[in-house]
Design a protein around this motif. Sequence first.
Motif, PDB file in Angstrom:
ATOM      1  N   SER A 145       0.836   3.787  -3.112  1.00 29.29           N
ATOM      2  CA  SER A 145       0.709   5.370  -2.596  1.00 29.29           C
ATOM      3  C   SER A 145       1.500   6.443  -3.257  1.00 29.29           C
ATOM      4  O   SER A 145       1.353   7.488  -3.703  1.00 29.29           O
ATOM      5  CB  SER A 145       0.406   5.788  -1.432  1.00 29.29           C
ATOM      6  OG  SER A 145      -0.618   5.096  -0.725  1.00 29.29           O
ATOM      7  N   HIS A 168       0.937  -1.278  -0.208  1.00 29.88           N
ATOM      8  CA  HIS A 168      -0.018   0.008  -0.080  1.00 29.88           C
ATOM      9  C   HIS A 168       0.932   1.182   0.130  1.00 29.88           C
ATOM     10  O   HIS A 168       0.199   2.247  -0.732  1.00 29.88           O
ATOM     11  CB  HIS A 168      -0.841  -0.017   1.196  1.00 29.88           C
ATOM     12  CG  HIS A 168      -2.000  -0.888   1.059  1.00 29.88           C
ATOM     13  ND1 HIS A 168      -3.180  -0.522   0.211  1.00 29.88           N
ATOM     14  CD2 HIS A 168      -2.621  -1.927   1.559  1.00 29.88           C
ATOM     15  CE1 HIS A 168      -4.163  -1.453   0.322  1.00 29.88           C
ATOM     16  NE2 HIS A 168      -3.598  -2.447   0.971  1.00 29.88           N
ATOM     17  N   ARG A 193      -2.714   6.314   8.307  1.00 28.34           N
ATOM     18  CA  ARG A 193      -3.300   5.191   7.247  1.00 28.34           C
ATOM     19  C   ARG A 193      -3.713   4.200   8.430  1.00 28.34           C
ATOM     20  O   ARG A 193      -3.008   3.714   9.275  1.00 28.34           O
ATOM     21  CB  ARG A 193      -2.140   4.673   6.670  1.00 28.34           C
ATOM     22  CG  ARG A 193      -2.616   3.470   5.893  1.00 28.34           C
ATOM     23  CD  ARG A 193      -3.268   3.796   4.533  1.00 28.34           C
ATOM     24  NE  ARG A 193      -3.500   2.749   3.709  1.00 28.34           N
ATOM     25  CZ  ARG A 193      -4.574   2.581   2.921  1.00 28.34           C
ATOM     26  NH1 ARG A 193      -5.456   3.324   3.014  1.00 28.34           N
ATOM     27  NH2 ARG A 193      -4.929   1.168   2.364  1.00 28.34           N
TER      28      ARG A 193
END
Length: 131
Positions: A33, A29, A53
């Motif tokens: 990003s 992730h 997050r």
Amino acid sequence: MDETLKPLRIPPQISLYADKHNVSHLVQHMVISLVVDQPDDPISYLISFLQRRRVECPRVMLLGPPAVGKHTLAKRLSTKLRAVHVTVEGLLQGQSEQSRLSKQEASAEVLVQLLQQRLREKDCFHRVSSV
């Protein structure tokens, strides 16, 4: 000896730790990003990413005709993924005696409300939030 030529000594327990705490999922992730947002300052971006997050758990929904092994597979997946196994019977079991409905009597709207309520409970919400 040049530091870049030294062999890395990574303990074998690191892969167990990474699997247990879903580190690879988190890194995936983070990289996605970074590639999508392309920040000017990647280090401070990643720090803020980790602070804001929430770590996501795998979500799986099994659908299929009767008697094909959905329940058995769901139990195995919930054990493997360390996830909560939510069933219609489990949703209806938590109801009071006056409002208890059978599986056939429960409307789709009632089941959706019960499912949304169940997913807000602590054991369903961010089971792997410490990495």
